[in-house]
Motif scaffolding. Structure first.
Motif, PDB file in Angstrom:
ATOM      1  N   HIS A   1      97.378   2.761  14.442  1.00 21.03           N
ATOM      2  CA  HIS A   1      97.061   4.071  13.871  1.00 21.03           C
ATOM      3  C   HIS A   1      97.256   4.077  12.362  1.00 21.03           C
ATOM      4  N   LEU A   2      96.537   4.964  11.709  1.00 20.96           N
ATOM      5  CA  LEU A   2      96.758   5.319  10.305  1.00 20.96           C
ATOM      6  C   LEU A   2      96.930   6.822  10.301  1.00 20.96           C
ATOM      7  N   THR A   3      98.078   7.295   9.885  1.00 17.33           N
ATOM      8  CA  THR A   3      98.462   8.693  10.066  1.00 17.33           C
ATOM      9  C   THR A   3      98.900   9.318   8.753  1.00 17.33           C
ATOM     10  N   GLY A   4      98.374  10.503   8.439  1.00 15.80           N
ATOM     11  CA  GLY A   4      98.909  11.305   7.353  1.00 15.80           C
ATOM     12  C   GLY A   4      98.099  11.369   6.086  1.00 15.80           C
ATOM     13  N   TRP A   5      96.950  10.685   6.002  1.00 16.42           N
ATOM     14  CA  TRP A   5      96.191  10.755   4.755  1.00 16.42           C
ATOM     15  C   TRP A   5      95.441  12.072   4.673  1.00 16.42           C
ATOM     16  N   LYS A   6      95.142  12.517   3.446  1.00 17.28           N
ATOM     17  CA  LYS A   6      94.578  13.842   3.215  1.00 17.28           C
ATOM     18  C   LYS A   6      93.190  13.757   2.598  1.00 17.28           C
ATOM     19  N   LEU A   7      92.359  14.715   3.002  1.00 17.78           N
ATOM     20  CA  LEU A   7      91.051  14.934   2.408  1.00 17.78           C
ATOM     21  C   LEU A   7      90.978  16.407   2.057  1.00 17.78           C
ATOM     22  N   GLY A   8      91.311  16.739   0.816  1.00 20.08           N
ATOM     23  CA  GLY A   8      91.442  18.135   0.433  1.00 20.08           C
ATOM     24  C   GLY A   8      92.577  18.774   1.202  1.00 20.08           C
ATOM     25  N   PRO A   9      92.337  19.939   1.821  1.00 16.45           N
ATOM     26  CA  PRO A   9      93.405  20.610   2.575  1.00 16.45           C
ATOM     27  C   PRO A   9      93.599  20.067   3.990  1.00 16.45           C
ATOM     28  N   VAL A  10      92.753  19.125   4.383  1.00 10.23           N
ATOM     29  CA  VAL A  10      92.785  18.626   5.758  1.00 10.23           C
ATOM     30  C   VAL A  10      93.590  17.331   5.825  1.00 10.23           C
ATOM     31  N   GLN A  11      94.504  17.253   6.772  1.00 10.90           N
ATOM     32  CA  GLN A  11      95.262  16.030   7.046  1.00 10.90           C
ATOM     33  C   GLN A  11      94.581  15.277   8.178  1.00 10.90           C
ATOM     34  N   LEU A  12      94.459  13.973   8.021  1.00  8.85           N
ATOM     35  CA  LEU A  12      93.678  13.172   8.950  1.00  8.85           C
ATOM     36  C   LEU A  12      94.483  12.020   9.527  1.00  8.85           C
ATOM     37  N   GLY A  13      94.060  11.579  10.697  1.00 10.17           N
ATOM     38  CA  GLY A  13      94.621  10.391  11.331  1.00 10.17           C
ATOM     39  C   GLY A  13      93.543   9.683  12.119  1.00 10.17           C
ATOM     40  N   VAL A  14      93.586   8.366  12.136  1.00 10.42           N
ATOM     41  CA  VAL A  14      92.639   7.578  12.926  1.00 10.42           C
ATOM     42  C   VAL A  14      93.420   6.516  13.686  1.00 10.42           C
ATOM     43  N   SER A  15      92.915   6.146  14.844  1.00 13.09           N
ATOM     44  CA  SER A  15      93.556   5.075  15.603  1.00 13.09           C
ATOM     45  C   SER A  15      92.545   4.467  16.554  1.00 13.09           C
ATOM     46  N   GLY A  16      92.859   3.293  17.033  1.00 10.61           N
ATOM     47  CA  GLY A  16      91.976   2.624  17.972  1.00 10.61           C
ATOM     48  C   GLY A  16      92.623   1.385  18.535  1.00 10.61           C
ATOM     49  N   GLY A  17      92.053   0.896  19.640  1.00  8.96           N
ATOM     50  CA  GLY A  17      92.607  -0.300  20.243  1.00  8.96           C
ATOM     51  C   GLY A  17      92.045  -0.543  21.631  1.00  8.96           C
ATOM     52  N   TYR A  18      92.861  -1.152  22.462  1.00 13.31           N
ATOM     53  CA  TYR A  18      92.475  -1.619  23.787  1.00 13.31           C
ATOM     54  C   TYR A  18      92.920  -0.627  24.853  1.00 13.31           C
ATOM     55  N   LEU A  19      92.104  -0.474  25.912  1.00  7.14           N
ATOM     56  CA  LEU A  19      92.487   0.364  27.042  1.00  7.14           C
ATOM     57  C   LEU A  19      92.254  -0.377  28.349  1.00  7.14           C
ATOM     58  N   SER A  20      93.052  -0.029  29.336  1.00  5.90           N
ATOM     59  CA  SER A  20      92.880  -0.551  30.697  1.00  5.90           C
ATOM     60  C   SER A  20      92.931   0.624  31.650  1.00  5.90           C
ATOM     61  N   ASP A  21      91.875   0.791  32.460  1.00  4.99           N
ATOM     62  CA  ASP A  21      91.739   1.941  33.338  1.00  4.99           C
ATOM     63  C   ASP A  21      91.587   1.477  34.779  1.00  4.99           C
ATOM     64  N   GLN A  22      92.288   2.150  35.670  1.00 10.00           N
ATOM     65  CA  GLN A  22      92.265   1.785  37.082  1.00 10.00           C
ATOM     66  C   GLN A  22      90.873   1.885  37.685  1.00 10.00           C
ATOM     67  N   LYS A  23      90.066   2.855  37.219  1.00 10.16           N
ATOM     68  CA  LYS A  23      88.734   3.073  37.770  1.00 10.16           C
ATOM     69  C   LYS A  23      87.628   2.459  36.920  1.00 10.16           C
ATOM     70  N   GLN A  24      87.811   2.441  35.616  1.00  9.61           N
ATOM     71  CA  GLN A  24      86.749   2.015  34.720  1.00  9.61           C
ATOM     72  C   GLN A  24      86.894   0.586  34.206  1.00  9.61           C
ATOM     73  N   GLY A  25      88.018  -0.027  34.441  1.00  8.16           N
ATOM     74  CA  GLY A  25      88.240  -1.351  33.897  1.00  8.16           C
ATOM     75  C   GLY A  25      88.762  -1.298  32.471  1.00  8.16           C
ATOM     76  N   SER A  26      88.547  -2.347  31.713  1.00  8.16           N
ATOM     77  CA  SER A  26      89.074  -2.415  30.354  1.00  8.16           C
ATOM     78  C   SER A  26      87.998  -2.072  29.336  1.00  8.16           C
ATOM     79  N   GLY A  27      88.442  -1.758  28.128  1.00  6.48           N
ATOM     80  CA  GLY A  27      87.520  -1.411  27.059  1.00  6.48           C
ATOM     81  C   GLY A  27      88.267  -1.110  25.784  1.00  6.48           C
TER      82      GLY A  27
END
Length: 245
Positions: A208-234
């Protein structure tokens, strides 16, 4: 980041595919700005397994500003869709809507906050085609509880977390972040998530990248790996935003 998209759909974050749980993730995804009485949190979540969700929440301090310990009122809403295959291999497309209204209490100090909430939650899942094995389909009203914290007491580090549970299909959502400061009030580091309900379970691990600002708006982005019992991985991605009034 803390989180009314829908006006009480049936009465609602966290935050789902392959059976719907709290797919919203806009809980304290940035450094809290508590000089306001109202904070709006929004988030978008997408996965390579075919899930797309958007949620928004409004948190209000009815008696004090949000930089003071006291009562809180929160309204949340979420819309989205998810896809999976049933036991016969048929592809199922599901539309999920949730809304909730909760009351809570938050304890605020200089570099540590924590809060608890409880209230009523509504959920609607529509499947196309129908899947008798998916017990979360239909409309449900139940109770929801949640808790969250934000901790920067250790110099140049962030520890934050959110957890919720709803009696609607025993839905749960847990998210934890740890980060190191890369600039003032901006943190980067690992995150882990677990979510599910009576139909499925899923876990995620990412950055994650947390806490950066764009004007009055605070933003966060994140991403990675998932494993799901029904859908598999992604793979998953999340964009969070916060705006105070």
């Amino acid at each position: 980041m803390r989180r009314l998209w829908l006006s009480l759909l049936s009465a609602t974050a966290g935050a789902a595919p392959a059976a719907a749980a709290d797919w919203y993730t806009g809980v304290k995804s940035s450094e809290p700005d508590y000089s306001n009485n109202i904070v709006i949190d929004a988030s978008l979540t997408a996965t390579t397994t075919g899930s797309k969700f958007a949620d928004v929440s409004v948190t209000v301090a009815p008696t004090e500003s949000l930089d003071k310990t006291g009562l809180r009122v929160r309204a949340e809403g979420m819309i989205g869709e998810y896809k999976y295959k049933d036991a016969a291999g048929t592809k199922i497309t599901a539309r999920e809507d949730m809304a909730s209204v909760m009351a809570g209490y938050e304890w605020v100090s200089r570099n540590f906050t924590y809060a608890v909430y409880g209230g009523i939650s509504g959920q609607s899942d529509t499947l196309s085609p129908a899947d008798p094995a998916n017990q979360v389909q239909g409309k449900h009203i139940g109770l929801k509880v949640s808790g969250e914290f934000y901790d920067t007491r250790r110099k140049n580090t962030l520890l934050m977390g959110y957890a919720s549970y709803s009696t609607n299909s025993n839905s749960y959502y847990v998210r934890l972040k740890y980060g190191w400061a890369i600039s003032q009030n901006v943190y980067m580091g690992p995150e882990v998530l677990a979510l599910g309900n009576s139909f499925y379970q899923q876990w995620r691990v990412g950055v994650h990248l947390t806490g950066w600002k764009l004007g009055p708006v605070q933003l966060g982005v994140s991403g990675g790996y998932l494993s799901d019992q029904k859908q598999g991985s992604g793979l998953y991605s999340i964009v969070d935003a916060r705006l105070g009034f």
